[in-house]
Scaffold this motif. Structure first.
Motif, short mmCIF file in Angstrom:
data_model
loop_
_atom_site.label_atom_id
_atom_site.label_comp_id
_atom_site.label_asym_id
_atom_site.label_seq_id
_atom_site.Cartn_x
_atom_site.Cartn_y
_atom_site.Cartn_z
N GLY A 23 1.07 -1.50 -0.25
CA GLY A 23 0.00 -0.24 0.14
C GLY A 23 0.75 1.20 -0.06
O GLY A 23 0.29 2.23 -0.15
N ALA A 24 2.05 1.28 0.51
CA ALA A 24 3.26 1.69 0.04
C ALA A 24 3.09 3.17 -1.20
O ALA A 24 3.70 3.96 -1.17
N ALA A 25 2.89 2.14 -2.01
CA ALA A 25 2.94 2.44 -3.30
C ALA A 25 2.44 4.16 -3.22
O ALA A 25 2.76 5.29 -4.28
N HIS A 26 1.19 3.92 -3.41
CA HIS A 26 0.14 5.18 -3.10
C HIS A 26 -0.47 5.56 -1.91
O HIS A 26 -1.13 6.91 -1.76
N ARG A 27 0.10 5.16 -0.78
CA ARG A 27 -0.42 6.24 0.34
C ARG A 27 0.59 6.50 1.08
O ARG A 27 1.96 5.87 2.22
N PRO A 28 0.94 7.61 1.35
CA PRO A 28 1.85 8.19 1.95
C PRO A 28 2.38 7.93 3.32
O PRO A 28 3.49 7.38 3.93
N ALA A 29 1.17 7.46 4.35
CA ALA A 29 0.75 7.31 5.48
C ALA A 29 2.07 6.13 4.98
O ALA A 29 2.20 5.95 6.62
N ASN A 30 1.46 4.55 4.77
CA ASN A 30 2.07 3.25 4.75
C ASN A 30 3.53 4.48 5.30
O ASN A 30 4.76 2.82 5.75
N ARG A 31 3.93 4.96 4.16
CA ARG A 31 5.64 5.03 3.95
C ARG A 31 6.52 5.47 5.53
O ARG A 31 7.12 5.26 5.58
N ARG A 32 5.71 6.63 5.76
CA ARG A 32 5.87 6.70 6.93
C ARG A 32 5.98 6.21 8.55
O ARG A 32 6.84 5.80 9.31
N VAL A 33 4.75 5.42 8.29
CA VAL A 33 5.43 3.92 9.56
C VAL A 33 6.48 3.20 9.28
O VAL A 33 7.04 3.01 10.45
N ILE A 34 6.43 2.70 8.11
CA ILE A 34 7.79 2.23 7.70
C ILE A 34 9.14 2.61 8.48
O ILE A 34 9.77 2.31 8.77
N LEU A 35 8.82 3.54 7.94
CA LEU A 35 10.69 4.56 8.03
C LEU A 35 10.41 5.18 9.29
O LEU A 35 11.69 4.32 10.22
N ASP A 36 8.99 5.16 10.24
CA ASP A 36 9.14 5.52 11.63
C ASP A 36 9.46 3.99 12.84
O ASP A 36 10.41 3.67 13.59
N VAL A 37 9.50 2.54 11.89
CA VAL A 37 9.57 1.81 13.04
C VAL A 37 10.68 1.28 12.47
O VAL A 37 10.99 0.83 13.67
N THR A 38 11.02 1.32 11.15
CA THR A 38 12.53 0.77 10.62
C THR A 38 13.59 1.64 11.60
O THR A 38 14.83 0.68 10.93
N THR A 39 13.48 2.87 12.22
CA THR A 39 14.13 3.30 12.58
C THR A 39 13.85 3.30 14.12
O THR A 39 15.09 4.38 14.63
N GLY A 40 13.30 2.31 14.69
CA GLY A 40 13.48 2.06 15.90
C GLY A 40 11.82 3.45 16.69
O GLY A 40 12.17 3.02 18.59
N GLY A 41 11.55 4.19 15.82
CA GLY A 41 10.77 5.11 16.70
C GLY A 41 11.05 6.10 17.58
O GLY A 41 10.60 6.05 17.84
N ARG A 42 11.69 6.74 17.04
CA ARG A 42 12.98 7.58 17.85
C ARG A 42 13.22 9.18 16.90
O ARG A 42 14.02 9.66 17.28
N ALA A 43 13.00 8.16 15.04
CA ALA A 43 13.82 9.78 14.67
C ALA A 43 12.78 10.96 15.25
O ALA A 43 11.02 10.09 14.83
N PRO A 44 13.21 11.89 14.65
CA PRO A 44 12.31 12.99 14.78
C PRO A 44 10.74 13.16 13.44
O PRO A 44 11.21 12.81 12.42
N ALA A 45 10.25 13.58 13.96
CA ALA A 45 8.69 13.80 13.13
C ALA A 45 8.87 14.19 11.26
O ALA A 45 8.81 14.21 11.00
N ALA A 46 10.36 16.04 11.56
CA ALA A 46 10.61 16.61 10.60
C ALA A 46 10.94 15.62 9.77
O ALA A 46 11.07 15.66 8.48
N TRP A 47 12.45 14.97 9.86
CA TRP A 47 12.95 13.53 8.99
C TRP A 47 11.86 13.38 8.93
O TRP A 47 12.45 12.78 7.67
N LEU A 48 10.80 12.30 9.56
CA LEU A 48 10.43 11.01 8.78
C LEU A 48 9.34 12.02 7.79
O LEU A 48 9.44 11.58 6.60
N ASP A 49 8.79 13.37 7.86
CA ASP A 49 8.16 14.06 6.94
C ASP A 49 8.67 13.71 5.74
O ASP A 49 8.28 14.49 4.76
N ARG A 50 9.91 14.32 6.12
CA ARG A 50 11.05 14.86 5.15
C ARG A 50 11.15 13.49 3.84
O ARG A 50 11.61 13.66 2.89
N MET A 51 12.07 12.63 4.90
CA MET A 51 11.77 11.43 3.90
C MET A 51 10.45 10.51 3.17
O MET A 51 11.14 10.52 2.24
#
Length: 259
Positions: free
Chosen positions: A133-161
């Motif tokens: 679903g990440a192909a068309h859902r930005p929210a899915n990409r954000r969840v994947i980024l957050d989980v795979t960085t241990g849930g400790r990355a800044p929100a601004a970095w997640l949004d930028r990525m």
């Protein structure tokens, strides 16, 4: 396919030639954080955009690791690189191993940064739905980024990525790449390869873990080695850039400079 030239940029003029291949979420800008501090006297780095990404966003193709390995080999010929090393992040790590299968005699060393194993990744149904679903859902990409960085990355970095990922990848290609890196098993083609092979993992990454790489990478490659970065998750280039540079370039330097 044979006439396609991977978009690329070359940095440095060192004798040791090195390809740097990005992962699923980014184009060659994935290496922007480490680029200023690379040793350009010892190495020549070529950063590439795979089909469907960056300057190759609109390129046609199969969008798979085997095709990408062939593209890299064609680019090496174009650049006049007879022997070279390759670094690949995540999906790019699978591409690096495909290149090992295709042209082992031309590779000096390979490095996988949180590399997807050559056996692919068996994702449970709920995770597959999230990733597909990440192909068309930005929210899915954000969840994947957050989980795979241990849930400790800044929100601004997640949004930028997420924004970078959306801007620099084609959604159709992005989805097709998932089928390749997650579902294709070619480990029998590389098992036993003697090219020195380093895997770098992040202690905070719950997916491409040190344990998984011990059971895959280290079992397949007699010249394999494994380093875990304690302060990184899946995106060591952003999370621990200086540690990553030192680890990777020390490994590359171990190659005889006369090779």
């Amino acid at each position: 396919m044979t006439s396609f030239v991977l978009p690329h940029e070359v940095h440095g003029d060192g004798a040791h030639k090195v390809f740097a291949v990005h992962g699923w979420f980014a184009d060659r800008s994935a290496y922007a954080t480490v680029l200023p501090d690379l040793d350009r006297a010892a190495f020549t780095y070529a950063l590439v955009d795979l089909r469907g990404y960056g300057a190759a966003r609109d390129a046609s193709g199969a969008f798979g690791t085997a095709e990408a390995a062939a593209d890299l080999l064609a680019l090496a010929d174009r650049l006049g690189w007879n022997r070279f090393s390759v670094i690949g992040h995540s999906m790019g790590g699978a591409v690096a191993q495909r290149l090992l299968a295709l042209a082992p005699d031309r590779l000096r060393r390979i490095v996988g940064v949180s590399p997807v194993p050559a056996s692919g990744m068996a994702l449970p149904a709920d995770q597959w739905e999230l990733f597909a679903g990440a192909a068309h859902r930005p929210a899915n990409r954000r969840v994947i980024l957050d989980v795979t960085t241990g849930g400790r990355a800044p929100a601004a970095w997640l949004d930028r990525m997420v924004a970078r990922s959306l801007a620099h990848s084609d959604a159709t290609a992005f989805r097709a790449w998932l089928d390749s890196w997650a579902r294709e098993d070619f480990h029998s083609e590389v098992k036993g390869a003697t090219v020195p092979a380093l895997a770098v993992t992040g202690a905070l990454d719950p997916a491409l873990t040190t344990g998984l790489l011990r059971e895959t990478w280290l079992r397949w490659y007699p010249g394999g080695s494994l380093v875990e970065l304690p302060s990184a998750g899946h995106y060591a280039m952003d999370e621990a850039p200086l540690d990553l540079i030192r680890t990777v370039e020390d490994f590359l330097r171990a190659e005889d400079t006369s090779a």
